[in-house]
Design an enzyme around this catalytic site. Sequence first.
Site, PDB file in Angstrom:
ATOM      1  N   CYS A  39       0.294  -1.246   0.234  1.00  0.00           N
ATOM      2  CA  CYS A  39      -0.429  -0.245   0.255  1.00  0.00           C
ATOM      3  C   CYS A  39       0.966   1.007  -0.113  1.00  0.00           C
ATOM      4  O   CYS A  39       0.737   2.209  -0.306  1.00  0.00           O
ATOM      5  CB  CYS A  39      -1.185   0.373   1.438  1.00  0.00           C
ATOM      6  SG  CYS A  39      -0.118  -0.348   2.660  1.00  0.00           S
ATOM      7  N   HIS A  40       1.704   1.230   0.661  1.00  0.00           N
ATOM      8  CA  HIS A  40       2.716   2.595   0.485  1.00  0.00           C
ATOM      9  C   HIS A  40       3.458   2.645  -1.440  1.00  0.00           C
ATOM     10  O   HIS A  40       3.820   3.839  -1.624  1.00  0.00           O
ATOM     11  CB  HIS A  40       4.284   1.991   0.563  1.00  0.00           C
ATOM     12  CG  HIS A  40       5.172   1.093   0.012  1.00  0.00           C
ATOM     13  ND1 HIS A  40       5.028  -0.503   0.843  1.00  0.00           N
ATOM     14  CD2 HIS A  40       6.031   1.039  -0.552  1.00  0.00           C
ATOM     15  CE1 HIS A  40       5.332  -0.787   0.168  1.00  0.00           C
ATOM     16  NE2 HIS A  40       6.647   0.221  -1.016  1.00  0.00           N
TER      17      HIS A  40
END
Length: 172
Positions: A143-144
């Site tokens: 998700c980064h």
Amino acid sequence: MSSENHTTTADFATTDTPAGPFTALVDADGAVLASGWIADPEALRALVHPSLRPGGLRERDTLGPVSRAIAAYHEGDLTAIDAIAVRQVSGPFLTQAWETLRKVPAGTPITYTEFAALSGRPAATRAAANACARNAAALFIPCHRVLRTDGALGGFRYGLPIKRWLLDHETA
């Protein structure tokens, strides 16, 4: 009957990384249930969906392939995390969104709007952001790699300095 699986015990290990301590919890099959840049396995256990949440935790020196992938990723093998199994449950959109995130290549971040479109719901930018926020398996579900439309970092459970470190590491 409670949906929590109190009879199971998950194994965990904490690895020192350049971005800080990284802990992963795995089930009996070795699939990642939760992970992140934190040295508190109980905080990670709380992120696991109630239907998968283990009743107890057991510390290990290593989690075998998971620990090797964590070390290799932080040492520069950005694809080392790709083959690691992850076990998370939720509704159809979140499940699809997490599968989509696993296909976003390192070094090519996308916007929340692009992420929503890739996940099959182009108008659901907030839902895409929610998928990132509800992801328990940081790094393995990357998700980064999702940014705001204006290029700003947006949010990250483990702090923006770690998100920035990850993005820089992936574009080095």
